[in-house]
Enzyme design. Structure first.
Site, PDB file in Angstrom:
ATOM      1  N   LYS A 222     -42.237  17.397   2.453  1.00  0.00           N
ATOM      2  CA  LYS A 222     -41.337  16.282   1.642  1.00  0.00           C
ATOM      3  C   LYS A 222     -42.381  15.677   0.577  1.00  0.00           C
ATOM      4  O   LYS A 222     -43.726  15.924   0.702  1.00  0.00           O
ATOM      5  CB  LYS A 222     -40.844  15.307   2.519  1.00  0.00           C
ATOM      6  CG  LYS A 222     -39.444  15.867   3.480  1.00  0.00           C
ATOM      7  CD  LYS A 222     -38.764  14.586   4.117  1.00  0.00           C
ATOM      8  CE  LYS A 222     -37.655  15.447   4.534  1.00  0.00           C
ATOM      9  NZ  LYS A 222     -37.028  14.510   5.583  1.00  0.00           N
ATOM     10  N   ARG A 256     -39.099  18.100  13.288  1.00  0.00           N
ATOM     11  CA  ARG A 256     -38.365  19.056  12.459  1.00  0.00           C
ATOM     12  C   ARG A 256     -39.331  19.606  11.136  1.00  0.00           C
ATOM     13  O   ARG A 256     -39.675  18.943  10.275  1.00  0.00           O
ATOM     14  CB  ARG A 256     -37.135  18.381  11.765  1.00  0.00           C
ATOM     15  CG  ARG A 256     -36.215  19.277  10.835  1.00  0.00           C
ATOM     16  CD  ARG A 256     -35.157  18.335  10.295  1.00  0.00           C
ATOM     17  NE  ARG A 256     -34.188  19.079   9.391  1.00  0.00           N
ATOM     18  CZ  ARG A 256     -34.415  19.372   8.286  1.00  0.00           C
ATOM     19  NH1 ARG A 256     -35.410  18.660   7.734  1.00  0.00           N
ATOM     20  NH2 ARG A 256     -33.659  20.132   7.571  1.00  0.00           N
TER      21      ARG A 256
HETATM   22  C1  LIG Z   1     -31.612  17.697   7.573  1.00  0.00           C
HETATM   23  N1  LIG Z   1     -32.643  16.802   7.376  1.00  0.00           N
HETATM   24  C2  LIG Z   1     -33.583  16.745   6.301  1.00  0.00           C
HETATM   25  S1  LIG Z   1     -33.197  17.587   4.525  1.00  0.00           S
HETATM   26  C3  LIG Z   1     -34.409  17.087   3.573  1.00  0.00           C
HETATM   27  C4  LIG Z   1     -35.565  17.903   3.585  1.00  0.00           C
HETATM   28  O1  LIG Z   1     -35.900  18.616   4.309  1.00  0.00           O
HETATM   29  N2  LIG Z   1     -36.128  17.946   2.390  1.00  0.00           N
HETATM   30  C5  LIG Z   1     -37.245  18.632   1.803  1.00  0.00           C
HETATM   31  C6  LIG Z   1     -37.491  20.145   2.271  1.00  0.00           C
HETATM   32  C7  LIG Z   1     -38.447  20.797   1.966  1.00  0.00           C
HETATM   33  C8  LIG Z   1     -39.216  20.237   0.772  1.00  0.00           C
HETATM   34  C9  LIG Z   1     -38.856  19.007   0.286  1.00  0.00           C
HETATM   35  C10 LIG Z   1     -37.941  18.245   0.792  1.00  0.00           C
HETATM   36  N3  LIG Z   1     -34.609  15.875   6.456  1.00  0.00           N
HETATM   37  C11 LIG Z   1     -34.394  15.391   7.646  1.00  0.00           C
HETATM   38  C12 LIG Z   1     -34.940  14.260   8.540  1.00  0.00           C
HETATM   39  O2  LIG Z   1     -36.189  13.707   7.862  1.00  0.00           O
HETATM   40  N4  LIG Z   1     -34.672  14.126   9.678  1.00  0.00           N
HETATM   41  C13 LIG Z   1     -33.421  14.726  10.251  1.00  0.00           C
HETATM   42  N5  LIG Z   1     -33.073  14.474  11.352  1.00  0.00           N
HETATM   43  N6  LIG Z   1     -32.792  15.559   9.452  1.00  0.00           N
HETATM   44  C14 LIG Z   1     -33.426  15.929   8.211  1.00  0.00           C
END
Ligand SMILES: Cn1c(SCC(=O)Nc2ccccc2)nc2c(=O)[nH]c(N)nc21
Length: 280
Positions: A222, A256
């Site tokens: 992130k 996660r």
């Molecule tokens: C579905 N989900 C997401 S999606 C966002 C993400 O991965 N962005 C992202 C992915 C890759 C690169 C940059 C950003 N984030 C969470 C979290 O922090 N907690 C829980 N419980 N579920 C989640």
């Protein structure tokens, strides 16, 4: 502290890793559903072999500005994957969705947990989660993905905002007949939060133990890492391993992540220290 997940007993007396499986088209260069499905299954198989305790399957991107996906489209993306993960790999699957119909259908297909970044705030979501009997992860997000990064200023401290929000969602779940023991909490790093908010919240995550519920942490790749280190999305693994070790010490129980194998080692190493030297 164990969670009943559709025939799986998820033992959260020690920290565990959740592997991310994106089945949104923008997460696959080649498009094409069958290629996507086979690739997804191979990816999941590898994550399980690498030590993931469960697989998080998401069909709707929550990135700011992502195009909303119809219920039909979300079902088409996730159902074949959930069905085969459960039937062919016997995997414990969490469904990353805010859509009540997707919750119901994937629970029927054998999903073992609901992971809703909107903490069951959509119409019908509380009832769908209650009816599923599944554990539910409640995550803090301010606003919606489209607006959450515009106003990241909080009237109160970020940690107070998160505690207040999660307390309210726990109460809503209990009122809907979802037993408290089925809940997990997640501060929602990156959702409507500035870098300072994320760092401050991370440093204070142990405050959430007041709810006496397992904590799920999702910082993998992130912008919190990108902004702190000046690293592109593909270069954020070391940053997330550092964050993961800190959160193990602070009592978080589920991580996660995209990179399962290195994270399993980071979790097991940090855990060994906290257990005074017992390995795995
Ligand atoms: C579905 N989900 C997401 S999606 C966002 C993400 O991965 N962005 C992202 C992915 C890759 C690169 C940059 C950003 N984030 C969470 C979290 O922090 N907690 C829980 N419980 N579920 C989640």
């Amino acid at each position: 502290m164990s969670l009943e997940c559709a025939g799986h007993l998820l033992d959260l007396s020690r920290p565990r890793v959740m592997g991310i499986l994106n089945v949104t088209p923008d997460s696959f260069s080649d498009g094409g559903r069958s290629a996507t499905l086979d690739a997804a299954l191979r990816n999941a198989e590898q994550m399980l072999a690498d030590g993931a305790a469960m697989i998080d399957v998401g069909g709707e991107s929550t990135r700011p500005g992502a195009t909303p996906v119809s219920t039909e489209e979300e079902l088409e993306r996730v159902c074949p994957v959930v069905e085969r993960l459960v039937s062919e790999l016997g995997a414990l699957v969490s469904i990353d969705t805010s859509n009540p119909q997707v919750m119901r259908e994937t629970a029927r297909l054998g999903a073992g947990m609901i992971n809703d970044v909107r903490a069951l705030n959509r119409d019908g979501a509380l009832e769908a989660a209650a009816d599923s009997g599944l554990p539910v992860c409640l995550m803090h997000m301010r606003g919606e993905p489209d607006t959450m990064q515009q106003d990241t200023h909080y009237a109160q401290s970020i940690e107070q905002e998160v505690r207040t929000f999660l307390a309210a969602r726990i109460a809503a779940c209990e009122a809907a007949g979802i037993a408290r023991e089925r809940l997990l909490l997640d501060p929602g790093f990156g959702f409507g939060k500035s870098l300072q908010d994320n760092l401050r919240l991370y440093h204070r995550m142990a405050q959430l133990h007041e709810f006496n519920l397992p904590l799920l942490i999702g910082t993998s790749r992130k912008s919190m890492i990108g902004n702190a280190l000046g690293r592109a999305v593909e270069d954020r693994l070391a940053g997330n391993l550092a964050l993961t070790a800190l959160a193990v010490r602070d009592g978080a129980r589920l991580f996660r992540v995209h990179d399962v194998a290195p994270t399993v080692d980071a979790v097991d190493m940090a855990w060994a220290v906290l257990q005074e030297g017992t390995i795995r």
